[in-house]
Write an enzyme that holds these catalytic residues in place. Structure first.
Site, PDB file in Angstrom:
ATOM      1  N   CYS A   1       1.139  -5.888  -3.418  1.00 12.73           N
ATOM      2  CA  CYS A   1       1.395  -4.812  -4.820  1.00 12.73           C
ATOM      3  C   CYS A   1       2.882  -4.973  -5.400  1.00 12.73           C
ATOM      4  O   CYS A   1       3.007  -4.932  -6.525  1.00 12.73           O
ATOM      5  CB  CYS A   1       0.747  -3.499  -4.592  1.00 12.73           C
TER       6      CYS A   1
ATOM      7  N   ASP B   1       2.403   2.516  -4.680  1.00  9.99           N
ATOM      8  CA  ASP B   1       1.593   2.815  -3.531  1.00  9.99           C
ATOM      9  C   ASP B   1       2.032   3.435  -2.494  1.00  9.99           C
ATOM     10  O   ASP B   1       1.765   2.979  -1.099  1.00  9.99           O
ATOM     11  CB  ASP B   1       0.626   1.199  -3.305  1.00  9.99           C
TER      12      ASP B   1
ATOM     13  N   HIS C   1      -9.758   2.682  -5.341  1.00  7.37           N
ATOM     14  CA  HIS C   1     -10.891   2.120  -5.283  1.00  7.37           C
ATOM     15  C   HIS C   1     -11.981   2.937  -5.393  1.00  7.37           C
ATOM     16  O   HIS C   1     -12.168   3.690  -4.661  1.00  7.37           O
ATOM     17  CB  HIS C   1     -10.748   1.080  -3.841  1.00  7.37           C
TER      18      HIS C   1
ATOM     19  N   LYS D   1      -4.984   1.639 -10.204  1.00 10.92           N
ATOM     20  CA  LYS D   1      -5.039   0.205 -10.230  1.00 10.92           C
ATOM     21  C   LYS D   1      -6.225  -0.126  -9.185  1.00 10.92           C
ATOM     22  O   LYS D   1      -6.392   0.939  -8.108  1.00 10.92           O
ATOM     23  CB  LYS D   1      -4.064  -0.677 -10.139  1.00 10.92           C
TER      24      LYS D   1
ATOM     25  N   ASP E   1      -3.340   2.832  -5.558  1.00 10.55           N
ATOM     26  CA  ASP E   1      -4.540   1.868  -5.380  1.00 10.55           C
ATOM     27  C   ASP E   1      -5.817   2.994  -5.373  1.00 10.55           C
ATOM     28  O   ASP E   1      -5.689   3.825  -4.488  1.00 10.55           O
ATOM     29  CB  ASP E   1      -4.369   1.301  -3.968  1.00 10.55           C
TER      30      ASP E   1
ATOM     31  N   HIS F   1      -9.815   1.188   2.070  1.00  7.69           N
ATOM     32  CA  HIS F   1      -8.660   1.974   1.878  1.00  7.69           C
ATOM     33  C   HIS F   1      -8.770   2.317   0.473  1.00  7.69           C
ATOM     34  O   HIS F   1      -9.153   1.868  -0.311  1.00  7.69           O
ATOM     35  CB  HIS F   1      -7.542   0.734   2.270  1.00  7.69           C
TER      36      HIS F   1
HETATM   37  C1  VGL Z   1      -2.491  -3.552  -1.279  1.00  7.14           C
HETATM   38  C2  VGL Z   1      -3.764  -4.681  -0.225  1.00  7.14           C
HETATM   39  C3  VGL Z   1      -5.109  -4.153  -0.846  1.00  7.14           C
HETATM   40  C4  VGL Z   1      -1.035  -2.972  -1.660  1.00  7.14           C
HETATM   41  C5  VGL Z   1      -3.387  -2.838  -1.926  1.00  7.14           C
HETATM   42  O1  VGL Z   1      -0.681  -1.993  -2.169  1.00  7.14           O
HETATM   43  O2  VGL Z   1      -0.174  -3.893  -1.336  1.00  7.14           O
HETATM   44  N1  VGL Z   1      -2.737  -4.519  -0.311  1.00  7.14           N
HETATM   45  N2  VGL Z   1      -4.823  -3.357  -1.738  1.00  7.14           N
HETATM   46 ZN    ZN Z   2      -6.291  -2.061  -2.390  1.00  8.34          ZN
END
Ligand code: VGL
Ligand code: ZN
Length: 217
Positions: free
Chosen positions: A156, A10, A54, A111, A52, A86
């Site tokens: 993550c 990420d 979404h 993901k 990430d 995010h």
């Molecule tokens: C993450 C919070 C929400 C991460 C992803 O990449 O650690 N943290 N979504």
């Molecule tokens: Zn996230």
């Protein structure tokens, strides 16, 4: 011959300075990733990156839940922290950091794509109900050892490392390549401890480099 691969978690704009879920010093990990990459490509080893990813109304977003960011709730029967919006699919915030050596990436694992459940791990959603396909891809490539770094240490990275260990991978975490959200000040430290207790080897980039040099002699 079984292979080692580098897994970058990420390294996306929203987790870096000025991002909507900026992790303190998050962008400083990009330099470590770029230093690690040639240590893999030069050995013919693969580079994997997660994103990430979404949908615009993801269930982990506080706005969607009529709540406030960083409060806790329940999502699909699981405890869930509500996050600011995010890493929305195809948005700037979801793109890799512009300084990351993106051309070196061999495989991307997405993901958090399903609206009703979050997914911190690169392998499974938080309920272990669906997999991302990453384990299959790694097995096809004969990868048995993973070097992991990225964002965020306490979410993550932590859950990716723990799943990788339970799937049987040998795991090394490059500590200075990780930064945490730290909703509680000790969260990242505790996450690293948990990874180590579970069987991951923690090391700095310098120690990793020295080990590689020693092995090639
Ligand atoms: C993450 C919070 C929400 C991460 C992803 O990449 O650690 N943290 N979504
Ligand atoms: Zn996230």
């Amino acid at each position: 011959m079984s292979q080692q691969a580098l897994l970058l978690v990420d390294l996306q704009n929203d987790f870096c300075a000025d991002g909507s879920l900026a992790v303190p010093e998050g962008e400083q990990t990009v330099r470590i990733a770029n230093s690690l990459i040639p240590l893999f490509t030069s050995r013919g080893c693969k580079i994997i990156a997660t994103q990430d990813w979404h949908p615009a109304d993801h269930g982990s977003f506080a706005r969607v839940q009529d709540s406030e960011p960083f409060l806790q709730g329940i999502l699909d029967g699981l405890p869930q922290t509500w996050w600011p919006d995010h890493c929305v699919q195809n948005s700037y915030g979801a793109e890799f950091h512009q300084h990351l050596n993106i051309a070196a990436i061999d495989h991307i694992a997405l993901k958090g794509c399903q609206q009703e459940i979050d997914s911190y791990s690169a392998f499974f959603d938080n309920g272990h109900r669906h997999h991302t396909g990453l384990d299959d891809w790694l097995r096809q490539q004969d990868v048995s050892s993973l070097v992991i770094m990225g964002l965020a240490t306490d979410y993550c990275v932590k859950f990716t490392v723990l799943d990788a260990l339970s799937l049987g991978y040998q795991v090394t975490v490059i500590t200075e390549g990780c930064r945490g959200v730290n909703l509680q000040p000790q969260d990242s430290e505790q996450a690293l401890l948990k990874m180590a207790e579970s069987g991951a080897t923690l090391m700095t980039l310098d120690v990793f480099r020295a080990q590689l040099a020693a092995q090639s002699q």
